[in-house]
Scaffold this motif. Structure first.
Motif, PDB file in Angstrom:
ATOM      1  N   ARG A 105       6.629  11.399 -10.234  1.00  0.00           N
ATOM      2  CA  ARG A 105       5.888  10.139 -10.124  1.00  0.00           C
ATOM      3  C   ARG A 105       4.502  10.244 -10.743  1.00  0.00           C
ATOM      4  NH1 ARG A 105       8.030   9.439  -4.226  1.00  0.00           N
ATOM      5  NH2 ARG A 105      10.083   8.585  -4.687  1.00  0.00           N
TER       6      ARG A 105
ATOM      7  N   VAL B 158      -4.649  13.257  -3.821  1.00  0.00           N
ATOM      8  CA  VAL B 158      -3.430  13.638  -3.099  1.00  0.00           C
ATOM      9  C   VAL B 158      -2.687  14.751  -3.836  1.00  0.00           C
ATOM     10  CG1 VAL B 158      -3.122  11.432  -1.939  1.00  0.00           C
ATOM     11  CG2 VAL B 158      -2.016  11.817  -4.147  1.00  0.00           C
TER      12      VAL B 158
ATOM     13  N   VAL C  47       2.562   1.666  -3.484  1.00  0.00           N
ATOM     14  CA  VAL C  47       1.612   2.118  -4.496  1.00  0.00           C
ATOM     15  C   VAL C  47       1.251   3.584  -4.277  1.00  0.00           C
ATOM     16  CG1 VAL C  47      -0.802   1.917  -5.205  1.00  0.00           C
ATOM     17  CG2 VAL C  47       0.635  -0.109  -5.079  1.00  0.00           C
ATOM     18  N   SER C  48       0.980   3.935  -3.032  1.00  0.00           N
ATOM     19  CA  SER C  48       0.586   5.306  -2.736  1.00  0.00           C
ATOM     20  C   SER C  48       1.685   6.293  -3.135  1.00  0.00           C
ATOM     21  CB  SER C  48       0.269   5.428  -1.243  1.00  0.00           C
ATOM     22  OG  SER C  48       0.010   6.756  -0.912  1.00  0.00           O
ATOM     23  N   ILE C  49       2.926   5.960  -2.798  1.00  0.00           N
ATOM     24  CA  ILE C  49       4.045   6.808  -3.169  1.00  0.00           C
ATOM     25  C   ILE C  49       4.163   6.873  -4.692  1.00  0.00           C
ATOM     26  CG2 ILE C  49       6.565   7.037  -3.086  1.00  0.00           C
ATOM     27  CD1 ILE C  49       5.383   7.625  -0.411  1.00  0.00           C
TER      28      ILE C  49
ATOM     29  N   LEU D 180      -3.980   9.695 -13.872  1.00  0.00           N
ATOM     30  CA  LEU D 180      -3.098  10.828 -13.618  1.00  0.00           C
ATOM     31  C   LEU D 180      -2.580  11.450 -14.914  1.00  0.00           C
ATOM     32  CD1 LEU D 180      -1.072   9.402 -10.613  1.00  0.00           C
ATOM     33  CD2 LEU D 180      -2.707  11.265 -10.567  1.00  0.00           C
TER      34      LEU D 180
ATOM     35  N   PHE E 279       2.677  -2.594 -10.966  1.00  0.00           N
ATOM     36  CA  PHE E 279       3.564  -3.574 -10.353  1.00  0.00           C
ATOM     37  C   PHE E 279       3.205  -4.992 -10.783  1.00  0.00           C
ATOM     38  CE2 PHE E 279       3.424   0.176  -7.791  1.00  0.00           C
ATOM     39  CZ  PHE E 279       4.746   0.388  -7.463  1.00  0.00           C
TER      40      PHE E 279
ATOM     41  N   ILE F 144       7.618  14.160  -6.412  1.00  0.00           N
ATOM     42  CA  ILE F 144       6.168  13.942  -6.426  1.00  0.00           C
ATOM     43  C   ILE F 144       5.617  14.177  -7.836  1.00  0.00           C
ATOM     44  CG2 ILE F 144       3.987  14.702  -5.450  1.00  0.00           C
ATOM     45  CD1 ILE F 144       5.732  13.447  -3.351  1.00  0.00           C
TER      46      ILE F 144
ATOM     47  N   LYS G 154      -3.941   8.979   4.887  1.00  0.00           N
ATOM     48  CA  LYS G 154      -5.092   8.508   4.123  1.00  0.00           C
ATOM     49  C   LYS G 154      -5.202   6.989   4.048  1.00  0.00           C
ATOM     50  CE  LYS G 154      -5.276  12.596   1.226  1.00  0.00           C
ATOM     51  NZ  LYS G 154      -6.651  13.075   1.439  1.00  0.00           N
ATOM     52  N   ILE G 155      -4.084   6.288   4.186  1.00  0.00           N
ATOM     53  CA  ILE G 155      -4.141   4.829   4.066  1.00  0.00           C
ATOM     54  C   ILE G 155      -3.702   4.122   5.345  1.00  0.00           C
ATOM     55  CG2 ILE G 155      -3.332   2.827   2.794  1.00  0.00           C
ATOM     56  CD1 ILE G 155      -3.029   4.576   0.380  1.00  0.00           C
TER      57      ILE G 155
ATOM     58  N   GLN H  43       0.859  12.013   3.402  1.00  0.00           N
ATOM     59  CA  GLN H  43      -0.467  11.698   2.849  1.00  0.00           C
ATOM     60  C   GLN H  43      -0.745  10.204   2.923  1.00  0.00           C
ATOM     61  OE1 GLN H  43       0.150  13.580  -0.989  1.00  0.00           O
ATOM     62  NE2 GLN H  43      -1.435  15.094  -0.555  1.00  0.00           N
ATOM     63  N   THR H  44       0.278   9.413   2.611  1.00  0.00           N
ATOM     64  CA  THR H  44       0.119   7.957   2.666  1.00  0.00           C
ATOM     65  C   THR H  44      -0.261   7.511   4.070  1.00  0.00           C
ATOM     66  OG1 THR H  44       1.811   7.758   0.969  1.00  0.00           O
ATOM     67  CG2 THR H  44       1.268   5.777   2.192  1.00  0.00           C
TER      68      THR H  44
ATOM     69  N   PHE I 210       0.841  -1.205   0.000  1.00  0.00           N
ATOM     70  CA  PHE I 210       0.000   0.000   0.000  1.00  0.00           C
ATOM     71  C   PHE I 210       0.870   1.246   0.000  1.00  0.00           C
ATOM     72  CE2 PHE I 210      -3.795  -2.176   2.315  1.00  0.00           C
ATOM     73  CZ  PHE I 210      -4.057  -2.891   1.154  1.00  0.00           C
TER      74      PHE I 210
ATOM     75  N   TYR J 148      -7.695   8.495  -6.050  1.00  0.00           N
ATOM     76  CA  TYR J 148      -6.703   8.712  -4.987  1.00  0.00           C
ATOM     77  C   TYR J 148      -5.549   9.594  -5.445  1.00  0.00           C
ATOM     78  CZ  TYR J 148      -3.251   7.743  -1.366  1.00  0.00           C
ATOM     79  OH  TYR J 148      -2.312   7.876  -0.381  1.00  0.00           O
TER      80      TYR J 148
ATOM     81  N   VAL K 272       1.952   6.819  -6.961  1.00  0.00           N
ATOM     82  CA  VAL K 272       1.012   7.690  -7.668  1.00  0.00           C
ATOM     83  C   VAL K 272       1.165   9.146  -7.211  1.00  0.00           C
ATOM     84  CG1 VAL K 272      -0.692   5.936  -8.224  1.00  0.00           C
ATOM     85  CG2 VAL K 272      -0.900   7.197  -6.089  1.00  0.00           C
ATOM     86  N   GLY K 273       2.265   9.441  -6.537  1.00  0.00           N
ATOM     87  CA  GLY K 273       2.568  10.832  -6.258  1.00  0.00           C
ATOM     88  C   GLY K 273       2.108  11.340  -4.906  1.00  0.00           C
ATOM     89  N   ALA K 274       1.752  10.422  -4.001  1.00  0.00           N
ATOM     90  CA  ALA K 274       1.409  10.873  -2.655  1.00  0.00           C
ATOM     91  C   ALA K 274       2.693  11.079  -1.861  1.00  0.00           C
ATOM     92  CB  ALA K 274       0.534   9.842  -1.946  1.00  0.00           C
ATOM     93  N   THR K 275       2.654  12.005  -0.916  1.00  0.00           N
ATOM     94  CA  THR K 275       3.797  12.135  -0.022  1.00  0.00           C
ATOM     95  C   THR K 275       3.675  11.067   1.050  1.00  0.00           C
ATOM     96  OG1 THR K 275       2.628  13.631   1.453  1.00  0.00           O
ATOM     97  CG2 THR K 275       3.875  14.629  -0.338  1.00  0.00           C
TER      98      THR K 275
END
Lengths: 286, 237
Positions: free
Chosen positions: B70, B97, A171-173, B150, B77, B67, A185-186, A181-182, A168, B93, A175-178
């Motif tokens: 990405r 973010v 994946v979160s990182i 995105l 994956f 950021i 939010k998760i 935020q990860t 998780f 999501y 898609v551009g989350a800090t």
């Protein structure tokens, strides 16, 4: 050939029986305590016993100030220990680099959990009551109980955070989350039930402790409700200690009635924790 | 971690529609892929040198906004990892973010990305169901759609079909064929055959060394390097 397998079958039977007996042995004291206190304590329970003030050298009347005191102490402990404990756990689990300093902090936390509670009491007396001049007060008692509870909250929270799958985070990182935020939010929402369980179990322990509040907050006999955080208060565990050992001619049903109330207080927190955990397990998506 | 050298300029590949890396296990393709969107930052990579140019900018530079990078370089994956949300929330999501507030744009991107990933028809009536309820192949296409939402420039795929059955693999490959028009796709294929089916340009890596880069046709029919030939013909790997 046949007799050898027969023998092994017998051995297995014997092993199973032994383990079953041991399991039942662990249940006996638990059931014993609960039944004993229920039988001896239930006759004491009445409207007046719960909501009344102690009278006649605590041999009559109720235990309302002690119930309220324990409630305030638990709340006060939560106010300090929960934010600090969860914050520290998030740092340790998500941010702390794997180095000597971090390992040292971890060892310190683990050892904090092993310190006898009476030592916390003495420490609280020295630091909060005397040095910081909070006096014997709910504030000093809550802070002392917080220090004692922190290791439980930190380690269970860390465990809950670590059980959220690493994927998780990746994946979160990706898609551009800090990282923050990860976490917000998760990771935290997913770990929340586990964290809550740990928090409640920690607070439950704090609610039942006698030694840490002995020098820092508990009043021997104070037949009124505390009016501020700097007030002393009666508390259930200490009250139980007092009426069991310090007051001659105490009716036995008052002692066990008090024990029963304390038990119900602590067990209901336990049940809440267990319910949260099992509900979350059923809903979990991983 | 082993030290590896790669020399790649992504802008050189931009006119080319898709690139496949191919190598035996342990050749370094996953590590390479994770360099391209700086996911290696998460692992404790102690040493990294060289340049990766995207639109003329070195993405390995300390000044790079990781950021933003990405979002531009999305990644799918090997194992489908859906976030513990609904199907819709999985897609929104990334935008959320990034601070996107425009609900029209968010809703539009949900349908759009699902269409592109060839998943729309299967899930359009249950967008608010938990994503985990989808089958493995659907989950992987959802992961692809999550990247597409995105609107990236480059899509990295790390053996995206390795856990899928042949039919799901076909569907994923099919949607990739369509995406080649609009995106630069860098795929670590899960077999030589998949590389041959999908690649416009192919690269062969062996133990961290880039042995050969050639057009897909050349690579799989008439490779220059003996080692490439051995691998393509199945003598090792």
């Amino acid at each position: 050939m046949k007799s050898s397998s027969h023998l092994r079958y017998k051995q297995q039977q014997f092993g199973f029986s032994l383990l079953t007996i041991m399991t039942f042995l662990t249940i006996i004291p638990i059931a014993g305590v609960v039944i004993y206190i229920l039988v001896l304590g239930t006759p004491a329970i009445s409207w007046e016993f719960i909501f009344g003030f102690p009278r006649g050298g605590m041999r009559e009347g109720g235990i309302w100030p002690a119930i309220v005191g324990t409630f305030y102490l638990t709340l006060g402990t939560a106010a300090f220990a929960v934010p600090i404990g969860i914050g520290a756990a998030i740092y340790l689990s998500e941010y702390a680099p794997d180095n000597k300093a971090t390992r040292l902090i971890r060892i310190a936390i683990i050892n904090l959990a092993g310190i006898p509670s009476v030592v916390y009491g003495l420490f609280g007396l020295g630091l909060f009551v005397l040095f910081l001049q909070f006096g014997t007060s709910i504030l000093a008692g809550s802070l002392t109980l917080s220090i004692m509870t922190l290791p439980v909250i930190i380690s269970t929270t860390e465990e809950a955070l670590k059980s959220v799958p690493q994927a998780f985070r990746t994946v979160s990182i990706s898609v551009g989350a800090t990282k923050w935020q990860t976490i917000r939010k998760i990771i935290l929402p997913q770990a929340l039930p586990g964290i809550l369980t740990g928090v409640i179990l920690g607070l439950e322990r704090a609610a039942g402790e006698t030694a840490p509040i002995l020098f820092t907050v508990a009043a021997f006999f104070l037949p009124r409700l505390p009016s501020s955080p700097l007030d002393a208060t009666m508390a259930l565990p200490y009250h139980l200690f007092v009426i069991s050992t310090q007051v001659p001619g105490m009716p036995i049903k008052i002692q066990y009635g008090t024990a029963l109330v304390l038990l119900v207080f602590v067990l209901s927190m336990n049940i809440i924790a267990t319910t949260i955990r099992s509900r979350a397990r059923a809903r979990r998506q991983w | 971690m082993e030290r590896s050298h790669y020399e790649i300029s992504l802008w050189k590949f931009l006119p080319i529609k898709s690139l496949s890396f191919s190598d035996p296990p342990g050749g370094g393709k996953s590590s390479l892929l994770r360099v391209l969107n700086r996911l290696n930052d998460l692992a404790d990579v102690t040493h990294q040198e060289g340049k990766v140019l995207l639109d003329g900018e070195d993405i390995l530079s300390l000044k790079t906004d990781v950021i933003a990078l990405r979002r531009k370089v999305g990644m799918v994956f090997a194992r489908p990892v859906v976030l513990p949300f609904s199907i819709r929330e999985n897609l929104t999501y990334g935008l959320e973010v990034a601070g996107e507030k425009d609900s029209d744009r968010i809703n539009g991107s949900v349908e759009n990305s699902l269409q592109q990933a060839a998943l729309w028809d299967e899930v359009k009536d249950r967008l608010d169901d938990p994503a985990i309820a989808l089958s493995g192949g659907q989950q992987q296409r959802l992961c692809l759609a999550r990247v597409l939402a995105l609107e990236p420039e480059v899509i990295l795929l790390d053996e995206p079909t390795s856990g899928l059955d042949p039919i799901s693999t076909g569907k994923v490959e099919e949607s990739l064929q369509g995406l080649k028009q609009d995106y630069t796709i860098i795929l670590v294929p899960h077999s030589v055959q998949q590389a041959a089916r999908t690649a416009d340009l192919a690269a062969f890596l062996l133990q961290g060394e880039m042995v050969e880069v050639a057009s897909g046709d050349t690579m799989f029919t008439n490779p220059r390097d003996q080692r490439t030939q051995d691998y393509v013909q199945g003598r090792f790997g």
